[in-house]
Design a protein around this motif. Structure first.
Motif, mmCIF file in Angstrom:
data_model
loop_
_atom_site.group_PDB
_atom_site.id
_atom_site.type_symbol
_atom_site.label_atom_id
_atom_site.label_comp_id
_atom_site.label_asym_id
_atom_site.label_seq_id
_atom_site.Cartn_x
_atom_site.Cartn_y
_atom_site.Cartn_z
ATOM 1 N N GLN A 193 0.483 -6.463 -3.684
ATOM 2 C CA GLN A 193 -0.613 -6.713 -2.737
ATOM 3 C C GLN A 193 -1.701 -5.660 -2.919
ATOM 4 O O GLN A 193 -2.705 -5.686 -2.234
ATOM 5 N N GLU B 70 1.309 7.770 -2.208
ATOM 6 C CA GLU B 70 1.578 9.077 -2.826
ATOM 7 C C GLU B 70 0.615 9.384 -3.981
ATOM 8 O O GLU B 70 0.651 10.469 -4.546
ATOM 9 N N VAL C 16 2.174 -9.330 6.466
ATOM 10 C CA VAL C 16 1.053 -10.186 6.064
ATOM 11 C C VAL C 16 1.564 -11.358 5.234
ATOM 12 O O VAL C 16 2.198 -11.161 4.198
ATOM 13 N N GLY D 120 12.742 5.933 2.966
ATOM 14 C CA GLY D 120 12.306 7.112 2.231
ATOM 15 C C GLY D 120 11.025 6.804 1.496
ATOM 16 O O GLY D 120 10.519 5.676 1.526
ATOM 17 N N GLY E 46 7.245 -0.411 0.056
ATOM 18 C CA GLY E 46 5.994 0.134 0.599
ATOM 19 C C GLY E 46 5.064 -0.900 1.179
ATOM 20 O O GLY E 46 3.849 -0.763 1.087
ATOM 21 N N ALA F 61 0.800 -1.224 0.000
ATOM 22 C CA ALA F 61 0.000 0.000 0.000
ATOM 23 C C ALA F 61 0.836 1.279 0.000
ATOM 24 O O ALA F 61 0.395 2.313 -0.504
ATOM 25 N N GLY F 62 2.061 1.220 0.545
ATOM 26 C CA GLY F 62 2.905 2.417 0.590
ATOM 27 C C GLY F 62 3.214 2.965 -0.790
ATOM 28 O O GLY F 62 3.438 4.167 -0.953
HETATM 29 N N1 APR Z 1 6.744 5.224 0.472
HETATM 30 C C1 APR Z 1 7.197 4.050 0.975
HETATM 31 N N2 APR Z 1 6.585 3.404 1.981
HETATM 32 C C2 APR Z 1 5.471 3.949 2.503
HETATM 33 C C3 APR Z 1 4.947 5.181 2.029
HETATM 34 C C4 APR Z 1 5.642 5.839 0.971
HETATM 35 N N3 APR Z 1 5.223 6.986 0.471
HETATM 36 N N4 APR Z 1 3.823 5.449 2.738
HETATM 37 C C5 APR Z 1 3.653 4.432 3.604
HETATM 38 N N5 APR Z 1 4.645 3.536 3.469
HETATM 39 C C6 APR Z 1 4.829 2.263 4.151
HETATM 40 C C7 APR Z 1 4.406 2.216 5.595
HETATM 41 O O1 APR Z 1 5.469 2.596 6.437
HETATM 42 C C8 APR Z 1 4.061 0.727 5.762
HETATM 43 O O2 APR Z 1 5.225 -0.011 6.097
HETATM 44 O O3 APR Z 1 3.996 1.343 3.488
HETATM 45 C C9 APR Z 1 3.623 0.314 4.376
HETATM 46 C C10 APR Z 1 2.143 0.081 4.218
HETATM 47 O O4 APR Z 1 1.805 -0.986 5.020
HETATM 48 P P1 APR Z 1 0.322 -1.602 5.065
HETATM 49 O O5 APR Z 1 -0.676 -0.504 5.205
HETATM 50 O O6 APR Z 1 0.381 -2.664 6.093
HETATM 51 O O7 APR Z 1 0.118 -2.189 3.617
HETATM 52 P P2 APR Z 1 0.580 -3.571 3.019
HETATM 53 O O8 APR Z 1 1.919 -3.968 3.504
HETATM 54 O O9 APR Z 1 0.352 -3.471 1.556
HETATM 55 O O10 APR Z 1 -0.471 -4.547 3.640
HETATM 56 C C11 APR Z 1 -0.528 -5.835 3.151
HETATM 57 O O11 APR Z 1 -2.483 -6.391 4.385
HETATM 58 O O12 APR Z 1 -4.044 -5.012 5.140
HETATM 59 C C12 APR Z 1 -3.837 -6.099 4.333
HETATM 60 O O13 APR Z 1 -4.746 -6.907 2.320
HETATM 61 C C13 APR Z 1 -4.197 -5.759 2.917
HETATM 62 O O14 APR Z 1 -2.835 -5.760 0.935
HETATM 63 C C14 APR Z 1 -2.874 -5.437 2.283
HETATM 64 C C15 APR Z 1 -1.923 -6.306 3.084
#
Ligand code: APR
Length: 251
Positions: free
Chosen positions: A107, A30, A198, A235, A193, A25-26
């Motif tokens: 993801q 942006e 998970v 970053g 990101g 999701a990170g």
């Molecule tokens: N650049 C880089 N990293 C970032 C940014 C950015 N601009 N903004 C946020 N992050 C990082 C956060 O620090 C965090 O570590 O992105 C990560 C997002 O984490 P989650 O919200 O847990 O997303 P994700 O890892 O994709 O979750 C995996 O879990 O919630 C379930 O099914 C859902 O697909 C999702 C899965």
């Protein structure tokens, strides 16, 4: 401030033969799409996403779950790929030659990678642009936002749900196989990101490290794998990735 990209990483990346990138999701943050673990806004502030993205929640209250997904679809419909998505598409274009390979495991369910031009994308958690009938199983791409009814109905009368992987559900078999095939042969692995907690994606890093692949994490914050990877770049993905591919390949 320029992100710090280490010279030895740039040098090693130039030699890479098979690159796998795992995104979370990170990467879409942006583009204005809130990460799952970020606080939810407005009407949805009182809800916990981990309580909405489950089969039990849909059985209990399919209207609220599909309204929440419609809110997310609306956000995704207007979102544009950001420099991180675009840098990954350029990297794929550069590396997708007969001698080299590139696979993007995501993801994310928003399809912004495809919108940026990425082609070899494996959707580990499905997409919220496809909806599946809970009665007859038929899947259909559904781009019109908003829906007219909650939950949307199939022609057979069954309730339709997003073709995404909810908490407690298995990943699509085909996507998982594609992921494992790519992981089994890669020599460079990026985790970008994602909070890296998970499963099964959280485990990818250990399997590729075990095989001797080089590993990189790009994340705004430290995660459980930051100490495990060869290079941890702290970053924003939208700043670090473009700088890395520019330095490594001049693209
Ligand atoms: N650049 C880089 N990293 C970032 C940014 C950015 N601009 N903004 C946020 N992050 C990082 C956060 O620090 C965090 O570590 O992105 C990560 C997002 O984490 P989650 O919200 O847990 O997303 P994700 O890892 O994709 O979750 C995996 O879990 O919630 C379930 O099914 C859902 O697909 C999702 C899965």
């Amino acid at each position: 401030m320029q992100p710090v990209i280490l010279d030895n990483l740039v040098g090693e990346l130039r030699e890479a033969r098979a690159v796998v990138v795992l995104t979370g999701a990170g990467v879409s943050a942006e583009s204005g799409i809130p990460t799952f673990r970020d606080a939810m806004e407005g009407l949805w502030a009182k809800y916990d996403p981990s309580q909405l993205a489950t089969p039990e929640a849909f059985d209990r209250d399919s209207e609220i779950v599909t309204r929440w997904y419609d809110w997310r679809r609306e956000k995704c419909a207007t979102a544009k790929p950001n420099p991180a998505h675009l840098a990954l598409a350029r990297l794929e274009e550069h590396l997708a030659t007969p001698e080299r390979g590139f696979t993007l495991l995501t993801q994310n369910v928003d399809r912004l990678h495809q919108a940026a031009g990425s082609r070899n994308v494996v959707e580990l958690h499905g997409t919220l642009w496809v909806w599946r009938c809970t009665r007859c199983g038929i899947e259909r791409e559904e781009r019109t936002v908003p829906f007219q009814e909650y939950p949307p109905r199939c022609a057979c009368g069954g309730a339709r749900r997003p073709a995404v992987v909810w908490f407690g559900e298995m990943l699509p078999e085909q996507a998982l196989k594609q992921a494992h095939d790519a992981l089994a042969t890669c020599d460079f692995f990026f985790s970008v990101g994602t909070s890296a907690v998970v499963e099964p994606a959280a485990n990818f890093i250990y399997s590729v490290r075990h095989r001797g692949a080089k590993t990189v994490e790009i994340n705004r914050d430290a995660t459980p794998i930051s100490r495990v990877v060869d290079w941890s770049l702290l970053g924003k993905a939208g700043e670090v990735l473009p700088e890395l591919v520019r330095r490594a390949f001049g693209i």
